[in-house]
Design an enzyme around this catalytic site. Structure first.
Site, short mmCIF file in Angstrom:
data_model
loop_
_atom_site.label_atom_id
_atom_site.label_comp_id
_atom_site.label_asym_id
_atom_site.label_seq_id
_atom_site.Cartn_x
_atom_site.Cartn_y
_atom_site.Cartn_z
N ASN A 22 0.81 -1.21 0.00
CA ASN A 22 0.00 0.00 0.00
C ASN A 22 0.86 1.27 0.00
O ASN A 22 1.96 1.28 -0.51
CB ASN A 22 -1.05 -0.03 1.11
N ARG A 23 0.35 2.35 0.60
CA ARG A 23 0.90 3.68 0.32
C ARG A 23 1.97 4.15 1.29
O ARG A 23 1.90 3.84 2.48
CB ARG A 23 -0.26 4.69 0.29
N HIS A 25 2.61 0.13 -3.19
CA HIS A 25 3.16 -1.23 -3.23
C HIS A 25 4.66 -1.22 -3.50
O HIS A 25 5.18 -2.01 -4.29
CB HIS A 25 2.41 -2.08 -4.26
N HIS A 46 -2.05 -10.06 -2.93
CA HIS A 46 -3.04 -9.19 -3.53
C HIS A 46 -4.05 -9.95 -4.39
O HIS A 46 -4.42 -9.49 -5.48
CB HIS A 46 -2.34 -8.10 -4.34
N TYR A 70 -7.64 -11.19 -5.65
CA TYR A 70 -9.01 -10.66 -5.69
C TYR A 70 -9.94 -11.86 -5.74
O TYR A 70 -9.85 -12.67 -6.67
CB TYR A 70 -9.24 -9.83 -6.95
N ASP A 108 -11.97 0.87 -0.83
CA ASP A 108 -10.52 0.75 -0.99
C ASP A 108 -9.95 1.31 0.31
O ASP A 108 -9.35 2.38 0.32
CB ASP A 108 -10.05 1.53 -2.22
N GLN A 120 -6.82 -4.45 4.02
CA GLN A 120 -7.28 -3.53 3.00
C GLN A 120 -8.39 -4.22 2.21
O GLN A 120 -8.16 -5.24 1.57
CB GLN A 120 -6.12 -3.16 2.06
N GLU A 130 -6.50 -7.68 1.71
CA GLU A 130 -5.04 -7.69 1.86
C GLU A 130 -4.68 -7.48 3.33
O GLU A 130 -4.78 -6.38 3.84
CB GLU A 130 -4.44 -6.55 1.03
C1 BGC Z 1 -4.80 -0.18 -3.23
C2 BGC Z 1 -5.57 0.33 -4.41
C3 BGC Z 1 -4.88 -0.09 -5.68
C4 BGC Z 1 -4.77 -1.60 -5.66
C5 BGC Z 1 -4.04 -2.14 -6.87
C6 BGC Z 1 -4.76 -1.67 -3.30
O1 BGC Z 1 -4.03 -2.19 -2.24
O2 BGC Z 1 -5.34 0.26 -2.01
O3 BGC Z 1 -5.70 1.74 -4.36
O4 BGC Z 1 -5.58 0.35 -6.81
O5 BGC Z 1 -4.11 -2.03 -4.50
O6 BGC Z 1 -2.77 -1.67 -6.99
#
Ligand code: BGC
Length: 350
Positions: free
Chosen positions: A81-82, A107, A177, A179, A249, A286, A315
């Site tokens: 993440n960020r 990431h 990650h 889905y 998100d 997440q 996540e």
């Molecule tokens: C983030 C999203 C992002 C996604 C794919 C997630 O963990 O929070 O904002 O678009 O990952 O990269």
């Protein structure tokens, strides 16, 4: 239990990607690729015993290399993440990470996910991937070794054990990650799935979805999954934290975090009956419902296309940007001490 190896295909630079498929006594299976030590397919039975793939992904390994496709099933590291302003200070020193999203890092820049990992060992029910990340890679301190072990049980549990060893103190926040879409309809979004998350709070974010450091209460808001209900009930609600990510998100803060393994979330598809519990020792998860994936994407696995809201990622992680927010729960890596974390996805039918 059995494990088989096959060639998945080639990356854009010609690197060959391998696929290892573990099948359990019930015929449930997981296909794991060397690219990003990722989950490529996960076949679990529905209420009638019919197997179906419950993760999104691609037939062509090159599609996994495209960050716009959202890191489908890949391991993310060193920091998921960020990271605000693509920098952080650790043990008194400032470190700079790639600003792959404008001003900030998402990431960790992606290298961990977009390279092929070595296969260190395989067993009948498990595989261990290994990756070495040299000091300074993507700006992070220390020569870091990371192992990811996937184990599939006869009880339809997919267990992911992450192990890290570094020669200096460092920070790490690995996740997977994948889905999930537990249904059998390739055209349905995940909005009809029911979800429970054991979290009274979420990390509040600014317009760039970066944590402000404050925790918001989910109670009486559209964010509340402390009772099971459909993801689609409130996904388009006019609530700031939801609008920012074009649907969910958001990082949820797990109740009573103490580092022990707990069931923190349950995803359920009523039509297929497939249910998935998420069990982890981490403090956050997440929830990302693929709002940034475009409606007109065409790549996927056969008719199962990776696109807008087709899947929900859960996540497990330390909260985003914990490297910059001291009040968030943290457990950093100590030099030459093993750092471990585990997440289990447990499947059943109801
Ligand atoms: C983030 C999203 C992002 C996604 C794919 C997630 O963990 O929070 O904002 O678009 O990952 O990269």
């Amino acid at each position: 239990m059995s494990i088989t190896k096959s060639v998945f295909g080639k990356l854009k630079d010609g690197t060959q990607v391998e696929l290892y498929t573990i099948t359990n006594a019930n015929g449930a299976s997981v296909a794991l690729q060397t690219l990003g030590a990722g989950i490529q397919a996960l076949n679990m039975p529905n209420k009638n015993g019919v197997m179906g793939d419950v993760v999104l992904g691609f037939d062509n390994p090159q599609d996994y290399e495209n960050p716009d496709y959202g890191y489908q099933g890949l391991v993310v590291g060193r920091w998921a993440n960020r990271i605000r302003d693509a920098k952080f200070t650790f043990n008194g020193k400032e470190y700079h990470t790639p600003n792959n999203q404008g001003q900030w890092t998402l990431h960790a820049g992606g290298r961990f996910s977009f390279t092929c990992w070595e296969v260190e060992s395989t067993g009948e029910d498990c595989i261990t991937f290994y990756r070495f990340s040299p000091d300074g890679e993507d700006g992070f301190p220390g020569n870091l070794k990371m192992w990811v072990t996937y184990t599939l049980s006869d009880d339809n549990e997919l267990r992911i054990d992450y192990r890290i060893l570094c020669d200096t103190d460092t920070v790490a926040n690995p996740t997977n990650h994948a889905y999930f879409n537990l249904g059998d309809d390739d055209n349905a979004t995940v909005e009809g799935h029911y979800l429970y998350i054991d979290a009274d709070k979420f990390t509040e974010t600014d317009d760039d979805q970066l944590p402000t450091g404050l925790l918001g209460d989910v109670k009486d808001t559209m964010m509340d999954f402390t009772f099971m209900h459909r993801i689609g009930d409130n996904i388009d609600a006019p609530f700031r934290a939801i609008i920012e990510g074009i649907g969910y998100d958001n990082n949820y803060c797990i109740n009573n975090y103490d580092g022990s393994m707990k069931t923190i979330a349950t995803l359920w598809d009523k039509a297929s009956g497939r249910k998935m519990d998420v069990i982890t020792d981490l403090p956050g998860v997440q929830l990302y419902c693929g709002g940034w994936l475009k409606k007109d994407y065409t790549a996927g696995k056969g008719s199962n296309i990776v696109k807008f809201r087709r899947g929900a990622a859960l996540e497990t992680q330390f909260y985003p940007d914990t490297v910059n927010i001291p009040q968030f729960p943290s457990r950093f890596v100590k030099a030459n001490e093993e750092f471990k974390t585990t997440t289990i996805f447990r499947f059943s039918v109801e």
